[in-house]
Design an enzyme around this catalytic site. Structure first.
Site, mmCIF file in Angstrom:
data_model
loop_
_atom_site.group_PDB
_atom_site.id
_atom_site.type_symbol
_atom_site.label_atom_id
_atom_site.label_comp_id
_atom_site.label_asym_id
_atom_site.label_seq_id
_atom_site.Cartn_x
_atom_site.Cartn_y
_atom_site.Cartn_z
ATOM 1 N N SER A 1 34.174 34.958 26.257
ATOM 2 C CA SER A 1 33.343 35.271 27.412
ATOM 3 C C SER A 1 32.058 34.473 27.334
ATOM 4 C CB SER A 1 33.010 36.771 27.438
ATOM 5 O OG SER A 1 31.956 37.077 26.545
ATOM 6 N N ASP A 2 31.457 34.195 28.496
ATOM 7 C CA ASP A 2 30.091 33.714 28.465
ATOM 8 C C ASP A 2 29.215 34.897 28.062
ATOM 9 O OD1 ASP A 2 27.913 32.032 28.641
ATOM 10 O OD2 ASP A 2 28.521 31.186 30.553
ATOM 11 N N TYR A 3 28.007 34.589 27.611
ATOM 12 C CA TYR A 3 27.161 35.624 27.028
ATOM 13 C C TYR A 3 26.880 36.754 28.030
ATOM 14 C CZ TYR A 3 26.032 33.114 22.675
ATOM 15 O OH TYR A 3 26.086 32.518 21.438
ATOM 16 N N TYR B 1 30.540 32.670 34.632
ATOM 17 C CA TYR B 1 29.873 33.831 35.204
ATOM 18 C C TYR B 1 30.276 34.092 36.650
ATOM 19 C CZ TYR B 1 26.414 33.927 31.350
ATOM 20 O OH TYR B 1 25.782 34.016 30.143
#
Length: 760
Positions: free
Chosen positions: A293-295, A262
């Protein structure tokens, strides 16, 4: 008509990928780059929380397919209540079958799930949190543990694990310290490599799962200790500290997936960093897997409502363009910004060839997993695999090896025959504590339960909570409600009366799953400005100390805590972190001497938050001193006592002079000089005495956990390679500079014997 080449399992994967990619439409390519998680409740599932083909048909009936589905084991409503193992396998098969049969090209779906310290699912075995696994200093254990995690996950239909976390934890204020293996790049690297090997063993044989290295990169030293905060470090610091575990896990264990972080580094968010995801990851390291991707992190390149944004993109479409150009293959957890890619193509903002480059590794992984030939799992297998007896035994072994003895005036191990009454007191005494990203194992032992089972009728076991830490305390509860001070005062007074009836007090304190956790929203926080025991716990410690009863204290927590007060008033102190489902039993066995604790601290325990940063491998000009305070840590990295006693001989080198590209072996004789079995960790550190840029005062470069019987001596030899002495020099080149080095060996970073080595 002959089947298409991509259906021919005898062909090389590269040929199959090229054939399939050449047949795909733009819509089908974009579909492979997207995922479904929370939205499955409206796009896949019916009112009963199970797959509904009519619902799926309304949303995916055009036949483009779907790349991934997230966390299928919680398909019945999030972490609560979730699906039991057999139901998980059945549900994943039903969903997989529908997408294969209702997509034009029959491309299978990949299922991913969390597997931080066991599969995050109902019935799955829960092992110690990674910070506890760091305390084991045991890569073999970690590899076996993650191999079991992979088996439990794959049999339920999971193909990709979102783990291991190979962040190097440098700020204890950060709520995600528990998810890491510790503060040292070498320790994190060794355990990270082991975790990847365990997860990916049997990858194409229906046993392993794709390992996903998290969080790339430098996520673990955020500004002010706030999760997702900016990271301001030099490229040299970034490479030597934070990138090292990722590089080693890719080069040595062939990790197949990476999750971007992030945070931003030097003003560039990781999800938009062509240098990080392109030049370094794929260029320098030759990474051949795929980046997820991170959430919701791609949305955050613009702005995520009610949270924050990096504001390097004006909207979701332009955020998608940045992520594609940086090299993010899949957007998790929902099709959000990447839904805009067809419009971005039409506007000329991205090229189809850029999509092809990102889709190809995704297809290759599905071929490698064998999903085109064997897309389904055996629905009869999960009940025999998930939570199996061998897995429970390994969870117990891991918990035992995690337990770390910090203080002992001789009171431990307790002798049952000398005790009539034991008071088990504290907010964590009868509380299951698994930490974040945990499943729901079939059973969890608490310290109180295990003490009562261990003591049987030999002594009376009294119990009192003493005080609360927070009200409720669940990891999932957004609001953190501190305990009521007045209620705590009354409760502490009652606990004191219980303690006065006992021969010894077993005090179980620390943190809980709210006081240290991932801060994922503004209403769900977990970072702190203090490292003191939360709430009224120090008042409880002080009141119990005034009784004069001997106190054996147990710390269960997710981050290092400043516990000088607790340590000074305890006859013995154990740090156990979060031990997993067998935690209570492991603590009880340690207290009564069924085994000797042998864990070592994977992070420094500071005296206060004002002592941060506190990590051991600091530069020579740091830690000069404080006015009216001690500059040293409360407990140093690598520290841990034992009921056994060990002696180290002077270290020996295979050669006192080596070339810059040569290795050297350091040997030491380790002797157990006690009458008890025990474990010791031989730790080897190095220091470059004169260098072109400043170097840490010591750096861990090798270690080995050793078990010795009473009176036993063993010679331990560990190799130091070129990489052990190399660093990024004044010209940003990874080199070994000739000169003198100190090689230091001992049981902790603060207790070392030194020998001189010259590199020519």
């Amino acid at each position: 008509m002959d089947p298409p080449a991509y259906r021919d399992a005898s062909l090389p994967i590269a040929e199959r990928v090229a054939d399939l990619l050449g047949r795909m439409t733009i819509g089908e390519k974009v579909a492979q780059m997207t995922c479904l998680w929370n939205e499955r409740h409206t796009k896949l599932l019916g009112p009963d929380g199970r797959f509904d083909p009519d619902v799926a048909g309304r949303h995916f009936g055009r036949g483009d397919g779907l790349g991934q589905i997230g966390r299928p084991s919680d398909a019945a409503g999030g972490a609560k209540p979730g699906l039991v193992p057999a139901e998980s396998a059945t549900e994943s098969n039903v969903i997989q079958r529908w997408f294969i049969e209702h997509s034009r090209l029959g491309i299978p779906v990949m299922f991913h799930d969390e597997a931080l310290h066991g599969h995050v699912a109902v019935g799955a075995t829960s092992f110690p949190q990674p910070i506890g696994l760091g305390a084991t200093f045991d890569p073999d254990l970690v590899e076996r543990l993650y191999q079991m995690t992979a088996a439990e996950s794959r049999c339920r239909g999971i193909h990709q694990a979102l783990g291991p976390v190979v962040d190097v934890a440098r700020d204890p204020r950060w709520g995600r310290v528990e998810e890491t293996f510790g503060e040292d790049p070498h320790l994190v690297s060794e355990l990270g490599v082991a975790a990847v090997r365990g997860l990916q063993a049997g990858l194409g044989e229906g046993r392993g799962v794709v390992a996903t290295l998290k969080h790339f990169a430098a996520h673990s030293q955020p500004e002010s200790g706030n999760n997702c905060g900016p990271v301001s470090v030099s490229e040299r610091h970034l490479r030597e500290t934070f990138l090292t575990p990722f590089e080693r896990a890719i080069r040595l264990a062939d990790a197949r997936s990476v999750m971007a972080s992030y945070n931003e580094v030097d003003g560039v968010p990781s999800h938009a960093s062509k240098w990080l995801l392109g030049a370094v990851l794929r260029g320098e390291w030759g990474f051949r897997g795929f980046v997820v991707s991170d959430y919701y992190a791609i949305r955050e390149l613009a702005e995520r409502p009610e949270l924050y944004g990096h504001h390097v993109a004006e909207d979701g479409l332009h955020a998608a363009v940045l992520a594609v150009q940086a090299g993010v293959n899949v957007e998790l957890p929902e099709a959000d910004c990447y839904r805009e890619l067809p419009a971005a193509l039409e506007a000329g903002l991205v090229k189809e060839s850029e999509l092809d480059a990102l889709v190809a590794p995704l297809l290759a992984m599905k071929f490698e997993l064998g999903l085109f030939e064997n897309p389904y799992v055996d629905e009869s297998a999960p009940p025999t695999i998930v939570g199996a007896a061998a897995h429970r035994e390994l969870a117990l072994e891991a918990a035992r090896k995690t337990v770390t003895l910090l203080e002992n005036d001789g009171i431990l191990p307790l002798r049952i025959e000398s005790l009539r009454t034991i008071a088990v007191i504290g907010p964590n005494a009868d509380r299951p504590l698994l930490g974040g990203y945990s499943g729901r194992p079939a059973a969890v032992s608490t310290v109180l339960q295990a003490i009562r089972e261990r003591v049987g009728g030999s002594a009376e076991v009294l119990h009192h909570e003493g005080c609360k830490i927070t009200v409720g305390g669940s990891w999932w509860e957004d609001e953190v409600v501190p305990s009521d001070p007045e209620q705590d005062r009354r409760s502490i007074a009652e606990a004191v009366r219980v303690a006065q009836l006992a021969d010894v007090v077993l005090l179980v304190v620390g943190g809980n799953e709210q006081t240290s956790r991932e801060a994922w929203m503004s209403n769900h926080l977990g970072d702190r400005t203090s490292l003191e025991l939360f709430g009224s716990q120090n008042d409880l410690v002080n009141a119990l100390a005034e009784t004069g009863k001997p106190i054996v204290s147990v710390l269960s927590n997710g981050r290092p805590l400043a516990v000088a007060n607790l340590a000074s008033k305890s006859a013995a102190l154990l740090e156990v972190w979060y031990l997993g489902q067998e935690g209570g039993r492991a603590v009880a066995e340690a207290i009564f001497g069924d085994y000797s604790p042998g864990g070592k601290l994977p992070v420094t325990i500071p005296r206060s938050v004002g002592h941060l940063p506190a990590y051991y491998n600091y530069r020579p000009s740091a830690r000069r001193g404080y006015l009216f305070d001690d500059v040293t840590p409360l407990y140093p990295f690598g520290y841990g006592l034992s009921y056994a006693r060990f002696e180290f001989s002077a270290p020996r080198l295979s050669s006192e002079r080596i070339g810059v590209d040569q290795a050297v072996t350091v040997s030491v004789d380790l002797t157990n000089v006690s009458d008890r079995h025990g474990d010791e960790v031989v730790q080897v550190y190095v220091r470059d005495l004169v260098s072109s840029v400043t170097r840490p005062v010591k750096e861990l470069k090798a270690f080995q956990r050793v078990t010795l019987g009473p009176g036993e001596t063993r010679s331990v030899s560990l190799e130091l390679t070129r990489e052990s002495f190399a660093f990024w020099n004044i010209d940003t080149q990874f080199v070994v500079e000739p000169g003198d080095f100190e090689v230091m060996v001992g049981p902790s970073s603060a207790d070392l014997q030194t020998v001189r080595l010259t590199i020519e």
